[in-house]
Scaffold this active site. Structure first.
Site, short mmCIF file in Angstrom:
data_model
loop_
_atom_site.label_atom_id
_atom_site.label_comp_id
_atom_site.label_asym_id
_atom_site.label_seq_id
_atom_site.Cartn_x
_atom_site.Cartn_y
_atom_site.Cartn_z
N GLU A 40 -8.71 2.63 2.91
CA GLU A 40 -7.37 2.81 2.32
C GLU A 40 -7.44 2.60 0.80
OE1 GLU A 40 -4.62 -0.29 3.53
OE2 GLU A 40 -2.87 0.92 3.01
N LYS A 111 1.14 7.11 5.47
CA LYS A 111 1.33 5.82 6.15
C LYS A 111 2.80 5.62 6.56
CE LYS A 111 -0.01 0.95 5.45
NZ LYS A 111 -0.51 0.00 4.44
N CYS A 152 -4.17 1.10 8.11
CA CYS A 152 -4.06 -0.36 7.98
C CYS A 152 -2.91 -1.00 8.79
CB CYS A 152 -4.00 -0.72 6.50
SG CYS A 152 -4.53 -2.44 6.21
#
Ligand SMILES: NC(=O)CCC(=O)C(=O)O
Length: 273
Positions: A40, A111, A152
C-alpha cells in the site's frame, strides 16, 4: 505460479521510492517471479495534507506508464498495492491496480474502508482527512484463477472477502501499511483467518519501519495458503520474498472442509446489513 512480494519502507521522496520499486521489480523478475506484488502507498507515504500533491491519474499517469513498461519488459503481472489517485484538490483515492504482461490494466480497486482510528495514548490515524473511499469491489482474472483486490484496513471486514470467495476468487490480495502496534497482535491472525474461512491464498505485501516520525509499519509481508499455513514471510527490513502457489491446495481445502458450501445465509443474512 511463482510470485514475489516487495516489502518497502516508503517515505516522502517519491523519486527515490519509484527507483526502489523499479530495482525490486527487476530483482524479482530476474529471480523468475511471474507476478510481483507491491505494498500500500508504495510511491508516497507522507503527511495527510501533502498526499493530493502526489496523486496521479490511473492509467494515464507517470507511475502507471512506468509499471506498464516494466510489466511488458519482464513479461510479468504487477500488482500495485496502492498509489494515490487524483480525486480533488485536497482528497485522493487510495488505489490498487493489476497490470498484465502486455502492460494493460486488468483491474483497479479503490480502498473502501478508510483507517480512521484512535487508540488512546498510542496512535491516531484519520485516513478520511485526505482520502475518499471507493465504492466497488474488484476481481481480476489471473492465469491461476480469480483474485479479489483489497487494501490493508479492509482486512478487518470479512464480508468483502466472503463475497470474493463466493464470486469464485481463489486468491485474496491484501497489500498494507499496517501499524506496528496493531500488527504485533492482529496482522498474522487476521490474514490467516481470511485465508482459512475463504479457503483462498492470501498475498499480503507490507510496508516496514518508520515512514513518518512516530508512525511505524509492522512489515512481516506474507503469503498464507488456503489451509492457513504461512508459506513465506519477510523478516525485518526491506526486500523481496517469494512463494510458489500450488493452486490444487484450494480445491483440496474446499473438498476436505466444505464450509463454503455448508453456509446457511438464509438464517443470518439480515444481520450483516
Ligand atoms: N493503512 C491501514 O489501513 C492500516 C490498518 C491497520 O494498521 C490496522 O490495524 O487495521
Amino acid at each position: 505460479m511463482k510470485i514475489a512480494l516487495v516489502q518497502m519502507n516508503t517515505k516522502q521522496d517519491k523519486e527515490k521510492n519509484i527507483k526502489d520499486i523499479k530495482n525490486f521489480i527487476d530483482e524479482a523478475a530476474g529471480n523468475g517471479a511471474e507476478l510481483v506484488s507491491l505494498p500500500e502507498y508504495c510511491t508516497y507515504l507522507g503527511k495527510d495534507e501533502d498526499k493530493s500533491k502526489h496523486a496521479e491519474l490511473i492509467p494515464d499517469g507517470e507511475t502507471f506508464k512506468l509499471l506498464s513498461n516494466l510489466a511488458k519488459k519482464h513479461s510479468i503481472f504487477i500488482h500495485v498495492g496502492s498509489i494515490l489517485e487524483e480525486y480533488s484538490e485536497d482528497k485522493s483515492y487510495n488505489t490498487s491496480f493489476m497490470v498484465n504482461p502486455d502492460g494493460d490494466m486488468i483491474g483497479k480497486y479503490r480502498k473502501i474502508h478508510l483507517f480512521d482510528i484512535e487508540i488512546e495514548g498510542i496512535s491516531k490515524y484519520m485516513e478520511s482527512n485526505s482520502i475518499i473511499n471507493g465504492e466497488s469491489p474488484q476481481i481480476v482474472d489471473l492465469p491461476i484463477g480469480k483474485a479479489g483486490l483489497s487494501i490493508c484496513y479492509d482486512m478487518r471486514f470479512p464480508e468483502l472477502y466472503r463475497g470474493y470467495a463466493l464470486e469464485g476468487a481463489k486468491v485474496l490480495f491484501i497489500p498494507a501499511a499496517f501499524t506496528r502496534y496493531t500488527g504485533m497482535l492482529h496482522w498474522e491472525l487476521i490474514l490467516r483467518a481470511r485465508a482459512v474461512e475463504n479457503q483462498c491464498f492470501v498475498i499480503a505485501a507490507g510496508q516496514f519501519g518508520e515512514n513518518l516520525p512516530g508512525k511505524e509499519c509492522y512489515g512481516s509481508s506474507m503469503v498464507v495458503d488456503p489451509w492457513g499455513v504461512v508459506i513465506s514471510r519477510a523478516s525485518e527490513g526491506t526486500g523481496v520474498i517469494y512463494a510458489n502457489l500450488d493452486m490444487s491446495l484450494v480445491e483440496k481445502a474446499r473438498t476436505s472442509i466444505p464450509s463454503l458450501q455448508n453456509r446457511k445465509p438464509e438464517y443470518y443474512k439480515d444481520l450483516t446489513k
